[in-house]
Structures are given as structure tokens and as C-alpha cells.
Design an enzyme around this catalytic site. Structure first.
Site, PDB file in Angstrom:
ATOM      1  N   CYS A 100      52.512  22.783 -14.471  1.00  0.00           N
ATOM      2  CA  CYS A 100      52.168  21.756 -13.484  1.00  0.00           C
ATOM      3  C   CYS A 100      52.187  20.346 -14.070  1.00  0.00           C
ATOM      4  O   CYS A 100      52.094  19.369 -13.329  1.00  0.00           O
ATOM      5  CB  CYS A 100      50.808  22.051 -12.874  1.00  0.00           C
ATOM      6  SG  CYS A 100      50.707  23.669 -12.092  1.00  0.00           S
ATOM      7  N   CYS A 123      40.912  25.627  -2.770  1.00  0.00           N
ATOM      8  CA  CYS A 123      42.205  25.765  -3.443  1.00  0.00           C
ATOM      9  C   CYS A 123      43.239  24.823  -2.833  1.00  0.00           C
ATOM     10  O   CYS A 123      43.277  24.627  -1.623  1.00  0.00           O
ATOM     11  CB  CYS A 123      42.721  27.192  -3.302  1.00  0.00           C
ATOM     12  SG  CYS A 123      41.536  28.471  -3.748  1.00  0.00           S
ATOM     13  N   LYS A 179      44.425  18.847  -3.589  1.00  0.00           N
ATOM     14  CA  LYS A 179      43.728  19.625  -2.575  1.00  0.00           C
ATOM     15  C   LYS A 179      44.179  19.259  -1.154  1.00  0.00           C
ATOM     16  O   LYS A 179      44.380  20.133  -0.320  1.00  0.00           O
ATOM     17  CB  LYS A 179      42.213  19.417  -2.709  1.00  0.00           C
ATOM     18  CG  LYS A 179      41.385  20.115  -1.640  1.00  0.00           C
ATOM     19  CD  LYS A 179      41.455  21.624  -1.778  1.00  0.00           C
ATOM     20  CE  LYS A 179      40.831  22.328  -0.589  1.00  0.00           C
ATOM     21  NZ  LYS A 179      41.729  22.319   0.598  1.00  0.00           N
ATOM     22  N   HIS A 218      50.651  20.093  -3.559  1.00  0.00           N
ATOM     23  CA  HIS A 218      50.976  20.356  -4.966  1.00  0.00           C
ATOM     24  C   HIS A 218      52.365  20.986  -5.110  1.00  0.00           C
ATOM     25  O   HIS A 218      52.484  22.188  -5.346  1.00  0.00           O
ATOM     26  CB  HIS A 218      49.896  21.281  -5.558  1.00  0.00           C
ATOM     27  CG  HIS A 218      50.048  21.535  -7.025  1.00  0.00           C
ATOM     28  ND1 HIS A 218      50.648  20.649  -7.896  1.00  0.00           N
ATOM     29  CD2 HIS A 218      49.668  22.604  -7.786  1.00  0.00           C
ATOM     30  CE1 HIS A 218      50.619  21.148  -9.113  1.00  0.00           C
ATOM     31  NE2 HIS A 218      50.052  22.339  -9.087  1.00  0.00           N
TER      32      HIS A 218
END
Length: 388
Positions: A84, A210, A331, A335
Site C-alpha cells: 500500500c 474498515c 476510510k 483506497h
């Protein structure tokens, strides 16, 4: 002292995209070039972050492909993969190269598609994400990243008394910020009960603790300090730190300390000649609510154990004393793995230029971006400042 400057920034909305990877990257790269006022002939090199295109879409050797699509074929190109933290690592190399005099103008960015538009469902994408965990000791156990960060967070809760309500406060705040970001994957307000009533994914995380799988792209134009004044509204890069930690997870001596972030922050602050007390706001890697709490402490923004209470007390809102993730963070903003690091930099640039609209933080001069990879085994911290 500036190591380099960012003179252009662009990104797509994060969410679900039907566009191919080259088409999607162009939607961020070309606006970044327009923002900087540079033409294709002005670009000396291209550094790309893409973590999973080979696994998700059978699409590799992407850097020259994307360079061709945006009209800069022939320049030196390099794809980076660091889980990431992929495009932040590409950014680090761009800064180093303009600082060294190798190049004057570099485009650096990232692109990823993680939603079912790839043809893969949540189960298969989760398996691919998990390839960033330890092949021999973690993958055979079925440990996926909600589980990784749940273990880190449970230890943080044990050591410091961090509560589920404090974790939920992180999600509530980031959704509130995301509601002011037209490029966010999610743009609606939620409350603590929405988080705590959502299904458990990996204790202590509920679904709304998540971040989502997203598609998207982001890009910035990096130039040498020597020529930065030739551009409108340059934002200085004064520090870039890069830390790593032990892998596998079981060998880490102190779970919630996230040592790679502490090492990266120490390097970045030293280069920028600042301390955590000089930071006005931060974009941090909140892949899970517990990750934001631990990051806020590792970066020195709060004392160890104070990240959870600070979130619950509202101190990390845009109008708080230490705003975190004004963009909505992973969030709420989303992502898309390879695009996340440079998207954080886009937010920093817009905030420091005073161009963030309804989510603008007042009177900011110094911002930091924290982008982690894998089980926090890699972290990059970048310091950006208003040009003096």
C-alpha cells in the site's frame, strides 16, 4: 530547506471505474500536468505506483504503457511495488532524483483498480491483498489484513485501554470529512452506533471500521528546488522518511508501536528540521480505524495511548487542534492501493495552497503524509510546507 517542490496535482474520484488502467491514470496525470503548466516535452522522467495490476488484470510493464498513453513515451519510466506504500516510494525516488540533479521535472503517481470492475470479487481480491503478508507463516493460516490490524489494535486496547467507541470515532470523523470531498468514495455522515452496529469483520473491527476497495488514480509533478519559482504556487517537499520493520508479524517485539512509522517520521522530521509540534495537519494511512490511532501516536502527534481519546474528544477534526485526514482518509475517500500515497500528497498540496474548499483547514503551513505498506512493515512519511 526544500529538497524538491510539487507544482502540479491531480486525481480522479475514488470509487468504481470502468476505465482501463491507462485511461484511468490519464484522468489524474493530465490534470496534474495542466495544473503545473507543463507540456509532455517538459517531463524528464515518470515514476509509477501500481501494486496489483499483474494479479488483478494480467497487466504488467505498466510504466511505459501509461507513459505512451499520456504522451511522454521515451522518457525513463519505472514502476514501483511496495504494497500500500507503493506510490509514496515512487515519490521518494522522484524527490531524490530531482535533488541529485538527475532530472528537473518528474511526474509521479499511482493507479489501481480493486473493485469488481476488474472481474474479481471480494474473496479473490482479499486473497490478492493477502499476498503482501508473509508467504510461509501468515498466508497458510488464512491471516488477511483485517486480521493483521485487528491483532495490532487488540494489543493497543490491552495496553492503553483504547475502546471500540474511540475506534468508531475515527470512522465517524473521516466520513464527516469525506462528505466535503467530491472525490471521496463515501460521502455521507455516520455516527458511532452505525459503526458499532455494523457486522464484525475481525474483532474489534466492524465493517465500518474498515476502508473500502476502490479504483482510482493520482499524480503530482515534482520539480527541482532550483526551478520551483518558475511555477505558480509551488509546495515544498522538505522531508521524506522511509522506515521498515520486522516481517513476519509474530517477530515484532512491540505490536502497537509500528516502528516503521516511527523510523520514517524521525528521518522526515530531521530532514525538514521540524518536530511533531510543528505539524499543522496530517493525512495518515487509516486502512482500519485502529491504524489511524496507532499512526497518530507513532508520528508523535499524540502521546502513546492518547490517540484513541483524542479521536473521541474531536481533536482530530478539521477544526480540532490536530486535524487528521481532512480528505476523509482511506476510510471515506477510498483506497486504490497504488494511488493512495500520491493521493495523500494531492490533499496536502490543496490544503497548503488554500484550495481545499469546504474541508479547508485554517492557517496551515506544514502537513505530513503517512503511508504504510503490508503489516506496517514499510512506512513512508513526507513533509510538505508552504514555500517561504
Amino acid at each position: 530547506m526544500a529538497r524538491a517542490s510539487i507544482v502540479g496535482a491531480g486525481m480522479t474520484k475514488f470509487g468504481v471505474h470502468e476505465a482501463t488502467l491507462p485511461e484511468l491514470f490519464a484522468e489524474a496525470a493530465l490534470p496534474a500536468m495542466d495544473d503545473a503548466g507543463v507540456e509532455s516535452d517538459d517531463i524528464d522522467a515518470f515514476y509509477l505506483g501500481n501494486a496489483m495490476g499483474g494479479q488483478t488484470e494480467n497487466d504488467t510493464h505498466l510504466a511505459p504503457t501509461l507513459a505512451s498513453h499520456i504522451g511522454i513515451a521515451g522518457v525513463p519510466c519505472q514502476r514501483f511495488e511496495d504494497a500500500c506504500a507503493t506510490s509514496s516510494n515512487a515519490f521518494k525516488h522522484a524527490v531524490q532524483d530531482v535533488e541529485s540533479g538527475l532530472h528537473d521535472v518528474v511526474i509521479v503517481g499511482g493507479v489501481e483498480r480493486c473493485t469488481p470492475e476488474t472481474g474479481l470479487g471480494t474473496g479473490e481480491m482479499t486473497r490478492i491483498f493477502a499476498s503482501a503478508s508473509h508467504r510461509q507463516y501468515e498466508q497458510p493460516t488464512g491471516l488477511t489484513f483485517p486480521g493483521v490490524f485487528a491483532l495490532l489494535t487488540k494489543r493497543h486496547m490491552f495496553e492503553y485501554g483504547t475502546t471500540p467507541e474511540q475506534l468508531a470515532s475515527v470512522a465517524v470523523k473521516n466520513h464527516a470529512h469525506g462528505a466535503h470531498n467530491p472525490r471521496a468514495h463515501f460521502g455521507r455522515d455516520i455516527d458511532v452506533s452505525d459503526v458499532l452496529d455494523s457486522p464484525i469483520i475481525a474483532d474489534p473491527f466492524h465493517l465500518m471500521d474498515c476502508c473500502p476497495f476502490s479504483d482510482g488514480a493520482s499524480a503530482v509533478i515534482v520539480v527541482s528546488d532550483d526551478i520551483a519559482d518558475e511555477f505558480d504556487a509551488p509546495v515544498d517537499v522538505t522531508g521524506v522518511g522511509h522506515g521498515t520493520d520486522i516481517i513476519p508479524l509474530s517477530d515484532k517485539p512491540d505490536f502497537p508501536s509500528t516502528m516503521s512509522a516511527r523510523r520514517a517520521a524521525e528521518q522526515a522530521y530531521e530532514q525538514a528540521d521540524i518536530t511533531a509540534a510543528d505539524v499543522d495537519f496530517a493525512e495518515v494511512h487509516d486502512c482500519f480505524t485502529g491504524a489511524e490511532v496507532m499512526a497518530s501516536e507513532a508520528l508523535g502527534l499524540f502521546e502513546d495511548g492518547e490517540g484513541g481519546p483524542a479521536a473521541a474528544e474531536g481533536r482530530t477534526y478539521i477544526d480540532g487542534d490536530m486535524p487528521i485526514n481532512p480528505s476523509g482518509g482511506l476510510k471515506a475517500k477510498g483506497h486504490p492501493i497504488g494511488a493512495t500515497g500520491t493521493a495523500q500528497l494531492v490533499e496536502l498540496v490543496e490544503q497548503l495552497r488554500g484550495d481545499a474548499g469546504d474541508r479547508q483547514i485554517a492557517d496551515v503551513e506544514t502537513g505530513i503524509a503517512h503511508n504504510l505498506g503490508g503489516d506496517a512493515g514499510t512506512t513512508l512519511v513526507s513533509v510538505l510546507e508552504v514555500r517561504a
